[in-house]
Design an enzyme around this catalytic site. Structure first.
Site, mmCIF file in Angstrom:
data_model
loop_
_atom_site.group_PDB
_atom_site.id
_atom_site.type_symbol
_atom_site.label_atom_id
_atom_site.label_comp_id
_atom_site.label_asym_id
_atom_site.label_seq_id
_atom_site.Cartn_x
_atom_site.Cartn_y
_atom_site.Cartn_z
ATOM 1 N N ARG A 5 27.311 28.894 37.440
ATOM 2 C CA ARG A 5 26.335 28.793 38.508
ATOM 3 C C ARG A 5 25.069 28.868 37.793
ATOM 4 O O ARG A 5 24.043 28.240 38.032
ATOM 5 C CB ARG A 5 26.481 30.003 39.678
ATOM 6 C CG ARG A 5 26.998 29.104 41.063
ATOM 7 C CD ARG A 5 26.867 30.102 41.979
ATOM 8 N NE ARG A 5 27.323 31.506 41.454
ATOM 9 C CZ ARG A 5 27.610 32.554 42.473
ATOM 10 N NH1 ARG A 5 27.322 32.318 43.738
ATOM 11 N NH2 ARG A 5 27.686 33.674 41.891
ATOM 12 N N LYS A 65 45.304 35.519 39.008
ATOM 13 C CA LYS A 65 45.801 36.191 39.990
ATOM 14 C C LYS A 65 44.372 36.621 40.523
ATOM 15 O O LYS A 65 43.296 36.805 40.012
ATOM 16 C CB LYS A 65 46.670 37.280 39.566
ATOM 17 C CG LYS A 65 45.828 38.523 38.739
ATOM 18 C CD LYS A 65 46.963 39.745 38.785
ATOM 19 C CE LYS A 65 46.148 40.761 38.801
ATOM 20 N NZ LYS A 65 46.656 42.268 38.775
ATOM 21 N N HIS A 75 49.651 37.267 33.672
ATOM 22 C CA HIS A 75 49.571 37.313 32.128
ATOM 23 C C HIS A 75 50.846 38.174 31.446
ATOM 24 O O HIS A 75 51.019 38.205 30.325
ATOM 25 C CB HIS A 75 48.328 37.726 31.695
ATOM 26 C CG HIS A 75 48.056 39.264 32.003
ATOM 27 N ND1 HIS A 75 47.451 39.818 33.141
ATOM 28 C CD2 HIS A 75 48.052 40.495 31.256
ATOM 29 C CE1 HIS A 75 47.069 41.013 33.103
ATOM 30 N NE2 HIS A 75 47.456 41.506 32.138
ATOM 31 N N LYS A 97 53.508 37.852 27.558
ATOM 32 C CA LYS A 97 53.635 38.982 26.481
ATOM 33 C C LYS A 97 55.044 38.523 25.865
ATOM 34 O O LYS A 97 55.990 38.251 26.480
ATOM 35 C CB LYS A 97 53.997 40.344 27.301
ATOM 36 C CG LYS A 97 52.493 40.669 27.471
ATOM 37 C CD LYS A 97 52.309 42.213 28.131
ATOM 38 C CE LYS A 97 51.218 42.614 28.565
ATOM 39 N NZ LYS A 97 50.214 42.877 27.462
ATOM 40 N N ASP A 111 48.066 44.974 43.668
ATOM 41 C CA ASP A 111 47.586 44.540 42.339
ATOM 42 C C ASP A 111 48.686 44.585 41.216
ATOM 43 O O ASP A 111 48.585 43.899 40.343
ATOM 44 C CB ASP A 111 46.528 45.618 42.096
ATOM 45 C CG ASP A 111 45.661 45.402 40.864
ATOM 46 O OD1 ASP A 111 45.161 44.396 40.731
ATOM 47 O OD2 ASP A 111 45.485 46.164 40.035
ATOM 48 N N HIS A 119 53.130 41.642 38.747
ATOM 49 C CA HIS A 119 53.619 42.188 37.381
ATOM 50 C C HIS A 119 55.065 42.940 37.372
ATOM 51 O O HIS A 119 56.127 42.495 36.753
ATOM 52 C CB HIS A 119 52.625 42.991 36.693
ATOM 53 C CG HIS A 119 51.352 42.685 36.499
ATOM 54 N ND1 HIS A 119 51.197 41.386 36.245
ATOM 55 C CD2 HIS A 119 50.427 43.253 36.373
ATOM 56 C CE1 HIS A 119 49.954 41.225 36.174
ATOM 57 N NE2 HIS A 119 49.408 42.397 36.322
ATOM 58 N N LYS A 143 47.614 54.563 38.165
ATOM 59 C CA LYS A 143 46.389 54.569 37.445
ATOM 60 C C LYS A 143 46.132 56.032 36.972
ATOM 61 O O LYS A 143 46.497 57.108 37.726
ATOM 62 C CB LYS A 143 45.257 54.045 37.914
ATOM 63 C CG LYS A 143 45.214 52.443 38.164
ATOM 64 C CD LYS A 143 43.960 51.700 38.295
ATOM 65 C CE LYS A 143 44.165 50.333 38.369
ATOM 66 N NZ LYS A 143 44.404 49.713 37.068
HETATM 67 P P1 NAD Z 1 33.183 37.093 37.319
HETATM 68 O O1 NAD Z 1 32.493 37.466 38.591
HETATM 69 O O2 NAD Z 1 32.936 37.959 35.910
HETATM 70 O O3 NAD Z 1 32.939 35.759 36.831
HETATM 71 C C1 NAD Z 1 32.719 34.629 37.828
HETATM 72 C C2 NAD Z 1 32.521 33.317 37.272
HETATM 73 O O4 NAD Z 1 32.535 32.288 38.414
HETATM 74 C C3 NAD Z 1 31.214 33.312 36.845
HETATM 75 O O5 NAD Z 1 31.064 32.396 35.551
HETATM 76 C C4 NAD Z 1 30.233 32.384 37.958
HETATM 77 O O6 NAD Z 1 29.102 31.748 37.301
HETATM 78 C C5 NAD Z 1 31.284 31.744 38.606
HETATM 79 N N1 NAD Z 1 30.938 30.958 39.880
HETATM 80 C C6 NAD Z 1 30.986 32.118 40.961
HETATM 81 N N2 NAD Z 1 30.744 31.298 41.971
HETATM 82 C C7 NAD Z 1 30.467 29.913 41.687
HETATM 83 C C8 NAD Z 1 30.284 28.854 42.259
HETATM 84 N N3 NAD Z 1 30.049 28.705 43.516
HETATM 85 N N4 NAD Z 1 30.402 27.695 41.303
HETATM 86 C C9 NAD Z 1 30.534 27.652 40.030
HETATM 87 N N5 NAD Z 1 30.675 29.008 39.438
HETATM 88 C C10 NAD Z 1 30.845 30.017 40.108
HETATM 89 O O7 NAD Z 1 34.707 37.056 37.518
HETATM 90 P P2 NAD Z 1 35.911 37.423 36.385
HETATM 91 O O8 NAD Z 1 36.075 38.765 36.494
HETATM 92 O O9 NAD Z 1 35.758 36.563 35.271
HETATM 93 O O10 NAD Z 1 37.216 36.865 37.390
HETATM 94 C C11 NAD Z 1 37.517 35.238 37.585
HETATM 95 C C12 NAD Z 1 38.753 35.291 38.096
HETATM 96 O O11 NAD Z 1 39.731 35.769 37.539
HETATM 97 C C13 NAD Z 1 38.875 36.002 39.565
HETATM 98 O O12 NAD Z 1 39.873 35.293 40.254
HETATM 99 C C14 NAD Z 1 39.463 37.211 39.076
HETATM 100 O O13 NAD Z 1 40.338 37.993 40.022
HETATM 101 C C15 NAD Z 1 40.404 36.719 37.935
HETATM 102 N N6 NAD Z 1 40.989 37.926 37.269
HETATM 103 C C16 NAD Z 1 40.026 38.385 36.499
HETATM 104 C C17 NAD Z 1 40.605 39.296 35.433
HETATM 105 C C18 NAD Z 1 39.545 40.074 34.508
HETATM 106 O O14 NAD Z 1 39.870 40.881 33.661
HETATM 107 N N7 NAD Z 1 38.403 39.800 34.867
HETATM 108 C C19 NAD Z 1 41.808 39.790 35.193
HETATM 109 C C20 NAD Z 1 42.875 38.906 35.979
HETATM 110 C C21 NAD Z 1 42.249 38.102 36.913
#
Ligand code: NAD
Length: 482
Positions: A51, A148, A178, A182, A235, A240, A331
């Site tokens: 965004r 996820k 993920h 592994k 979760d 997993h 945890k």
């Molecule tokens: P985050 O909040 O750090 O990042 C969100 C991203 O989405 C940003 O780049 C933001 O700009 C973009 N975004 C949000 N709304 C938007 C819109 N309307 N249009 C375009 N872009 C938009 O989130 P994250 O931690 O990177 O997680 C992303 C996904 O991955 C989620 O579904 C989360 O559940 C999943 N996930 C994350 C992790 C992790 O370790 N961070 C692990 C497993 C799964």
């Protein structure tokens, strides 16, 4: 021994959520490592979408600092970093809106494999599926990668599946867990189906019990908002632990083919018996060991969300009937460890004098830390003094066994992203698998919300609530040490 690298075809990968935490910590570092290993071609094209309004140069700086932070120093070099950064472009698109899509479309190469990585909140998955289609970005063989959590329960998973099925075929959808990427998870299959030794004894006639543990020493950190809605069952168990259970319990597929494997995994989930109330223990960590308690961390002093769960599960089929599978995850436990352990029964007829202290064979498959396989065998205690028995480990760490290959051993995201580009769905969950997992988990969670069952508190840095030990003690069994 360095792993053989087979380069993938040139690809265009659009990361929706390209500035997010997951992209910075996992996706961009994974791509960089594959480029450095010679697997990702230098003419591949990665487009970060977010965004924020950012010039591409600023995005490249974000990527460079992510790589410096999340890739081991000995795996970084300036030349390959430059090559990688040249593959990156950034576009600012609000996926809910209509602006910016044509600019994104213009960046796509017609002769490249096309992948859309949905690394955004799940609430955006449907609109993203719709937009990529309406805005003419999707092609018949493009792929989408979905992070996820995939749904919150059966109903929401079904809705997501239906919405995505309106625009994409199942063969185009890659649902990431993920854990499946592994090395050791795939080794579970290599071990079982590549060695004639195990399969004849891999059943209730020879296996006393199976234990699957995913323990973490960290707490929920700053994920309080998300975690309090989810809990350990949603979760960790639904995805997993369930996947590890499937790979351990499934029948040998007719061939190593994505659908053949996923069919067998689905059959395992469908044969899981209902879990009785006495066979579940849930817990919540207290304050201590230098950290706050869960209630404080999640910001909800009345929260009844579990940070620990242990279950006794029956796989009601011909192979496993009578052999319990014990699952536990939590945890702020004593250590961080992921392990599948198979305890074999005592030999049917015991010929030694040492009656009181029989030793069985145990096989432990470690996913982390230090991926590897340990087999505990009974041998004779060396030296004179009669036939005394002793249990010894046959320990194999992949890092040691593969020698310098460890440096180039890809992590889960590297393998999974390359599999998407290759079009191999073996290590991704199919829609019906995810739905079946939810339909098994949902009644357990529903019962908790209805019967107000106890949440046992536990001290951080321990093995979880003492009641989880009783779950096995009452069957005259013990958890493996964590
Ligand atoms: P985050 O909040 O750090 O990042 C969100 C991203 O989405 C940003 O780049 C933001 O700009 C973009 N975004 C949000 N709304 C938007 C819109 N309307 N249009 C375009 N872009 C938009 O989130 P994250 O931690 O990177 O997680 C992303 C996904 O991955 C989620 O579904 C989360 O559940 C999943 N996930 C994350 C992790 C992790 O370790 N961070 C692990 C497993 C799964």
């Amino acid at each position: 021994m360095v792993a053989t690298v087979i380069p993938v075809d040139p690809f265009d990968l659009v990361i929706f959520g390209g500035t997010g935490d997951l992209a910075r910590r996992k996706i961009l570092p994974a791509l960089y490592r594959r480029l450095r290993a010679g697997q990702m071609p230098k003419n591949a094209h990665v487009v970060g979408v977010g965004r924020k309004v950012l010039p591409t140069e600023a995005y490249r700086q974000i990527a460079a600092s992510a790589i410096r932070e999340f890739v081991r120093r000995e795996e970084q070099d300036a030349g390959s970093l430059d090559d990688f950064l040249r593959c990156l472009t950034y576009r600012n698109v609000d996926v809910r809106g209509r602006e910016g899509w044509s600019e994104l479309r213009e960046l796509m190469c017609t002769d490249h494999v096309r992948v859309f990585y949905f690394s955004v909140a799940p609430s955006l998955f449907s609109i993203l599926s719709e937009r990529t289609h309406d805005e003419d970005l999707a092609t018949p063989d493009c792929r989408i990668v979905v992070e996820k959590p995939f749904g919150h329960d059966f109903a929401s998973a079904r809705t997501l599946n239906t919405e995505m099925a309106a625009t994409f075929d199942e063969h185009q959808i890659y649902r990431i867990d993920h854990y499946l990427g592994k090395e050791t998870v795939q080794n579970l299959m290599a071990l079982r189906f590549g060695n004639a030794l195990f399969e004849p004894v891999w059943n209730s006639q020879f296996v006393d019990n199976v234990q699957i543990t995913v323990a973490e020493s960290i707490g929920i950190g700053d994920r309080g908002g998300y975690y309090d809605e989810a809990g350990a069952m949603r979760d960790m168990v639904q995805n997993h632990l369930m996947q590890l259970l499937c790979l351990t319990a499934m029948e040998p597929p007719a061939q190593f083919d994505p659908d053949a494997i996923r069919d067998e995994k689905l059959k395992v989930i469908k044969s899981l018996g209902p879990v009785m109330r006495k066979d579940v223990v849930r817990g919540q960590y207290l304050k201590g060991n230098g950290g706050s308690g869960y209630l404080e961390e999640c910001g909800n002093p009345k929260s009844r969300t579990e940070t620990f769960v242990a279950l006794k599960v029956q796989v009601d089929n011909w192979r496993w009937s009578g052999t319990p599978f014990y699952l536990r995850t939590g945890k702020r436990l004593r250590s961080t460890l992921t392990e599948v352990s198979v305890a074999f029964k005592d030999p049917r007829h015991w010929i030694f004098d040492e009656h009181g202290n029989r030793k069985g064979t145990n096989l432990a498959i470690r996913l982390q830390p230090n991926e590897g396989i340990t087999m505990r065998m009974t041998i004779k205690d060396p030296g004179p003094g009669g036939m005394r028995l002793k249990e010894v480990p046959l320990d194999m760490s992949f890092a040691d066994a593969l020698d310098e290959g460890t440096l180039t051993m890809p992590d889960a995201y590297e393998r999974l992203i390359m599999d998407v580009v290759r079009g191999n769905q073996t290590l991704f969950m199919r829609g019906d698998e995810v739905e079946a997992a939810w339909s098994w988990v949902d009644p357990i969670i529903l019962r908790w919300s209805q019967d107000g069952s106890v949440i046992h508190e536990y001290e951080p840095g321990t093995v979880g609530p003492i009641e989880s030990l009783f779950l096995l003690h009452r069957d005259s069994r013990y958890w493996r040490e964590i």
